[in-house]
Design an enzyme around this catalytic site. Structure first.
Site, mmCIF file in Angstrom:
data_model
loop_
_atom_site.group_PDB
_atom_site.id
_atom_site.type_symbol
_atom_site.label_atom_id
_atom_site.label_comp_id
_atom_site.label_asym_id
_atom_site.label_seq_id
_atom_site.Cartn_x
_atom_site.Cartn_y
_atom_site.Cartn_z
ATOM 1 N N ASP A 194 5.255 -2.094 3.409
ATOM 2 C CA ASP A 194 6.357 -1.140 3.346
ATOM 3 C C ASP A 194 7.424 -1.573 4.357
ATOM 4 O O ASP A 194 7.226 -2.499 5.138
ATOM 5 C CB ASP A 194 5.849 0.276 3.636
ATOM 6 N N GLU A 230 11.140 10.982 3.362
ATOM 7 C CA GLU A 230 10.190 10.664 4.427
ATOM 8 C C GLU A 230 10.843 10.747 5.808
ATOM 9 O O GLU A 230 12.028 10.544 5.963
ATOM 10 C CB GLU A 230 9.630 9.264 4.204
#
Length: 644
Positions: A316, A516
């Site tokens: 990620d 997020e």
């Protein structure tokens, strides 16, 4: 059949491992299901990989393992750096224009392609990945499907497959090859700011949807359609346990036992792997204190070896930098653990130099680099990239009419309609007569950005006015259209004030967009942070006006005061671009018939208290259990709920 057998094996293995104490971070691969690779290896492809590896320089191999963000890598950079892939982060766009036209995206895809082809040496095609998590949501005019939390309430895997196929087409229009979806998080604490990216708190729904979405995006393995011109690469993310972190803290620590990790968080990955998913993304989170980007036992021992995954494993956004002893430009531990592609959005140049030095010194064995590059090449060959022309010359590229096409909008409207959950309908207030005089109010009533949530045009989703969504309809506009067809009227009032007394008020309110990091909550109370909405509901109720509450949210929240103040309450989640779906359910047809009944059922338990994240099977009693949802055919009176 194969999926059912694997799940049965999974449950048996997890039950047998139940005695393992929590806190024991050892991994026992023999407790995990053993899967065969899907699709099986193609000898012809493996021979091509061998030939490519024999020709590639070390610099070319290392370049394949790095993914840079378009905000920091220009097409000209590719003349020097043999990168294997690029991405656009949530706020990156061509020319840094956050509302760039679709044609600008395709033009940039061509520019990267041409630069990559002009570089001397072995010609390996470039991959471009994009966060198409609820449609091609970064692109102006694209269809915006409901976020996953709403789709989970629909209980319709075939619908998910069709959404994946439509998303793949719209991604192809603007020149990308790779969707960073689906998210397979099993969300266990709704305070997590990414809760809406999960289909459910329960692995059953996640498993039922994972394979369907992967096949929708990629096509079915073993068929000519697999990774064909209408498909894109899918990504199962984030491996593993991201939805189970302590207190719902983003990028936090999942402290489940190995048995719980298998029972709760693995089933979606089994389904995705059996559907032939070609890429998996590692999670930012930790398991029992160990960062997943550095967990060789789970990434290599379990995912690649035990579960038979032969595609590529990507990190990620700078996730490797969180591994102890690592930084954005220096992390051999991530590759040694099994990461094949570093997502290095900004410091990719320094990382490239560091990796070269580490392979030359032996800190990263050549065999591990060879394996990573082999996996990357395998995926690119399966996707047909070596034979593909420039992006603008590929099928569906530049067919901008597919973005927000009538067919895709109809699918999104169906998805939104099926995802809405009716929590309360006292006095059978709904559905409204088509000739009603309706006051429409609330912060979400005429705001397409708000009804679409995070990951919409921008990362946090707080970008754009209604004019920036040319193929979309707000909830107010949908209500106005439906009522006008039946002789009624919808009047919009941002503050809920009126001169002509309405028959009923529809109040659309809820969470502002977030994604997020920004979305984590200390508790689940909605009222404590949004007292103005409760005040609006109460003011209307005190005036004797029946109130229909339409609640927009990325998770279940403690809303008992709001529910008690409303005669009807609808959990609308984040329905996306088709606000007219709300009217499909709330307003009768002109002839008085019910146009559509509610069919959505909660895929997340609804909390009884602000401090009560609750899941199916917990000892604590939820306010509304998993699976709850009213319909017009089966209504019930609720009255006042306790606990306000």
């Amino acid at each position: 059949m194969r999926l059912r057998l694997c799940l049965a094996l999974l449950l048996a293995l997890a039950t047998g491992a139940a005695a393992q104490p929590a806190g024991d971070s050892a991994v026992h691969p023999e407790l995990w299901p053993q899967l065969a690779p899907v699709p099986p290896r193609d000898p012809a492809i493996e021979q091509r990989i061998d030939a490519l590896l024999a020709r590639m320089t070390l610099e070319e191999q290392v370049g394949q393992t790095i993914q840079a963000d378009i905000a920091t890598v220009s097409p000209e950079d590719l003349l020097r750096y043999p990168l294997g892939s690029i991405l656009n982060g949530g706020d990156s766009a061509p020319g840094r224009a956050r509302l760039a036209a679709p044609a600008d995206w395709l033009k940039l895809a061509d520019a990267y392609y041409e630069a990559n082809r002009r570089r001397a040496g072995t010609s390996v095609p470039l991959l471009w990945g994009i966060d198409a998590v609820h449609g091609q949501n970064k692109i102006v005019g694209a269809t915006l499907f409901p976020h996953n939390i709403g789709l989970g309430a629909a209980r319709n895997p075939e619908l998910i497959r069709r959404i994946g196929a439509a998303t793949a087409l719209e991604v192809r229009v603007t020149g990308q090859d790779w969707a960073f979806a689906p998210t397979l998080a099993v969300v266990r604490n709704d305070r997590w700011g990414r809760s809406y990216e999960g289909y459910s708190e329960d692995p059953d729904i996640v498993a039922a949807y994972a394979g369907a979405m992967v096949e929708g995006l990629q096509g079915a393995p073993g068929t000519p359609d697999f990774l064909g011109p209408a498909r894109v690469l899918a990504t199962a993310k984030h491996f593993i346990g991201d939805g189970g972190t302590l207190d719902g803290i983003d990028q936090g620590d999942n402290r489940a036992s190995e048995a719980e990790l298998i029972r709760l968080h693995l089933p979606g990955y089994i389904a995705a792997l059996n559907a032939g998913v070609q890429t998996v993304m590692a999670s930012y989170s930790s398991w029992q204190g160990r960062k997943m980007h550095g967990n060789a036992a789970l990434l290599t021992g379990v995912l690649k070896q035990r579960l038979g995954f032969e595609g590529l494993l990507i990190g990620d956004w700078d996730g490797h930098a969180q591994v102890p002893g690592c930084g954005p430009a220096d992390c051999p531990a991530a590759m040694l653990a099994g990461i094949d592609i570093y997502m290095a959005p900004e410091q990719w140049r320094a990382l490239y130099d560091t990796l070269l030095a580490q392979v030359r010194s032996g800190a990263i064995p050549q065999a591990r680099l060879d394996d990573a590059v082999r996996r990357i090449l395998r995926v690119k060959l399966r996707a047909g990239l070596f034979e593909a022309p420039r992006p603008s010359q590929r099928p569906y590229a530049g067919r901008y009419g597919l973005l927000g096409s009538p067919e895709h909008r109809a699918l999104a409207r169906q998805a939104a309609r099926e995802s809405l959950v009716l929590l309360k309908n006292d006095g059978a207030l709904l559905p409204l007569a088509a000739d009603s005089r309706v006051l429409v109010t609330g912060a979400g009533a005429d705001d397409i950005s708000r009804q679409s949530g995070g990951w919409t045009l921008g990362w946090q989703g707080n970008l754009g006015t209604n004019a920036d969504f040319p193929h979309a309809q707000s909830i107010f506009a949908g209500l106005s259209e439906a009522l006008a067809a039946g002789g009624g009227v919808a009047r919009f009032s941002p503050d809920g004030r009126f001169t002509d007394r309405p028959d009923v008020a529809v109040v659309v309110f809820g969470e502002a967009p977030y994604a997020e990091m920004k979305g984590d909550l200390p508790d689940l109370s909605y009222s404590a942070r949004h007292s103005e909405d409760l005040a609006l509901l109460r003011r209307l109720a005190e005036q004797g006006i029946p109130v229909v509450a339409v609640f927009l949210s990325g998770r279940p929240l403690w809303t008992t005061p709001e529910i008690n103040t409303s005669r009807a309450f609808v959990a609308a989640w984040l329905p996306g671009s088709e606000g007219g779906a709300v009217a499909d359910l709330l307003v009768r047809a002109p002839d008085g018939a019910v146009r559509h009944d509610f069919r959505g059922r909660l895929s997340f338990s609804w909390p009884r208290r602000p401090d009560q994240p609750v899941n199916r099977g917990d000892a604590a009693e939820p306010l509304f259990p998993y699976g709850y949802g009213l319909s017009y055919a089966e209504g019930r009176e609720m009255g006042l709920l306790p606990g306000e």
